[in-house]
Design a protein around this motif. Sequence first.
Motif, PDB file in Angstrom:
ATOM      1  N   HIS A  50       0.834  -1.199   0.000  1.00 18.12           N
ATOM      2  CA  HIS A  50       0.000   0.000   0.000  1.00 18.12           C
ATOM      3  C   HIS A  50       0.871   1.252   0.000  1.00 18.12           C
ATOM      4  N   ALA A  51       0.429   2.261  -0.703  1.00 18.53           N
ATOM      5  CA  ALA A  51       1.170   3.520  -0.750  1.00 18.53           C
ATOM      6  C   ALA A  51       0.918   4.352   0.517  1.00 18.53           C
ATOM      7  N   HIS A  52      -0.273   4.259   1.068  1.00 15.33           N
ATOM      8  CA  HIS A  52      -0.604   5.030   2.266  1.00 15.33           C
ATOM      9  C   HIS A  52       0.057   4.379   3.487  1.00 15.33           C
ATOM     10  N   PRO A  53       0.835   5.132   4.263  1.00 12.18           N
ATOM     11  CA  PRO A  53       1.587   4.558   5.393  1.00 12.18           C
ATOM     12  C   PRO A  53       0.721   3.827   6.425  1.00 12.18           C
ATOM     13  N   ARG A  54      -0.453   4.363   6.729  1.00  8.81           N
ATOM     14  CA  ARG A  54      -1.309   3.719   7.726  1.00  8.81           C
ATOM     15  C   ARG A  54      -1.837   2.386   7.214  1.00  8.81           C
ATOM     16  N   LEU A  55      -2.251   2.347   5.944  1.00  4.89           N
ATOM     17  CA  LEU A  55      -2.705   1.082   5.351  1.00  4.89           C
ATOM     18  C   LEU A  55      -1.561   0.077   5.270  1.00  4.89           C
ATOM     19  N   ALA A  56      -0.384   0.566   4.900  1.00  4.39           N
ATOM     20  CA  ALA A  56       0.779  -0.317   4.810  1.00  4.39           C
ATOM     21  C   ALA A  56       1.115  -0.926   6.164  1.00  4.39           C
ATOM     22  N   ALA A  57       1.068  -0.121   7.224  1.00  9.19           N
ATOM     23  CA  ALA A  57       1.368  -0.611   8.568  1.00  9.19           C
ATOM     24  C   ALA A  57       0.315  -1.631   9.025  1.00  9.19           C
ATOM     25  N   HIS A  58      -0.952  -1.358   8.725  1.00 12.70           N
ATOM     26  CA  HIS A  58      -2.018  -2.287   9.088  1.00 12.70           C
ATOM     27  C   HIS A  58      -1.842  -3.619   8.356  1.00 12.70           C
ATOM     28  N   CYS A  59      -1.550  -3.542   7.086  1.00 14.77           N
ATOM     29  CA  CYS A  59      -1.377  -4.746   6.269  1.00 14.77           C
ATOM     30  C   CYS A  59      -0.164  -5.557   6.755  1.00 14.77           C
ATOM     31  N   GLY A  61      11.083 -13.332   6.309  1.00 21.43           N
ATOM     32  CA  GLY A  61      10.732 -11.946   6.053  1.00 21.43           C
ATOM     33  C   GLY A  61       9.778 -11.838   4.883  1.00 21.43           C
ATOM     34  N   PHE A  62       9.405 -10.609   4.586  1.00 19.41           N
ATOM     35  CA  PHE A  62       8.546 -10.365   3.432  1.00 19.41           C
ATOM     36  C   PHE A  62       8.792  -8.962   2.931  1.00 19.41           C
ATOM     37  N   GLY A  63       8.415  -8.747   1.708  1.00 22.73           N
ATOM     38  CA  GLY A  63       8.569  -7.446   1.089  1.00 22.73           C
ATOM     39  C   GLY A  63       7.980  -7.457  -0.301  1.00 22.73           C
ATOM     40  N   GLU A  64       8.161  -6.366  -0.973  1.00 23.98           N
ATOM     41  CA  GLU A  64       7.627  -6.243  -2.322  1.00 23.98           C
ATOM     42  C   GLU A  64       8.293  -7.259  -3.241  1.00 23.98           C
TER      43      GLU A  64
END
Length: 164
Positions: free
Chosen positions: A104-113, A136-139
């Motif tokens: 997610h581009a939005h920091p809050r959505l990214a943190a939640h995800c 680990g995980f990432g893009e």
Amino acid sequence: MSTHPFTACPSSPPAPAAGEPVLDTLTCSLTIPGEPLSGQIARAAVRSVLHAYDLDPLAPAAEQVTGELVAAGWRLDPGRALYLSVRYRDDALRLTVYDGHAPHAHPRLAAHCEARRRAALRVMGAVVRECGGAWGFGESREPGGGTRTWANLPRRGAAGYLRA
């Protein structure tokens, strides 16, 4: 008339002799559906691959980790195919699942995800720690994007998993 320096295809290297499998050649991948039954398919595939390479002692840890990786992938991106990669390098088994869930581009959505993914992988994280591995995980760097989630299980630690 032009002449080419090569008149025939180069010959292939000789095939290895039958017998013990060469662990550094263990590379297997498959695409599985993003469905609840995918964990069962993936665990069975990993078990078969490990058996073919005489790595049966790694199966309990590898199957648990595989099931958790796949379950997290389909829960976060249901209905879309998942890609499982199994490799053996540097005396460790590396299990990787690619799913289509893009960061997610939005920091809050990214943190939640990220928190959801970590929570979904809590059991897997405990297994990996018990084996002395890392995860680990990432893009994903694959075409189409998504997320790459991986676990590295050292042979010795994974072989000792669940043993008293």
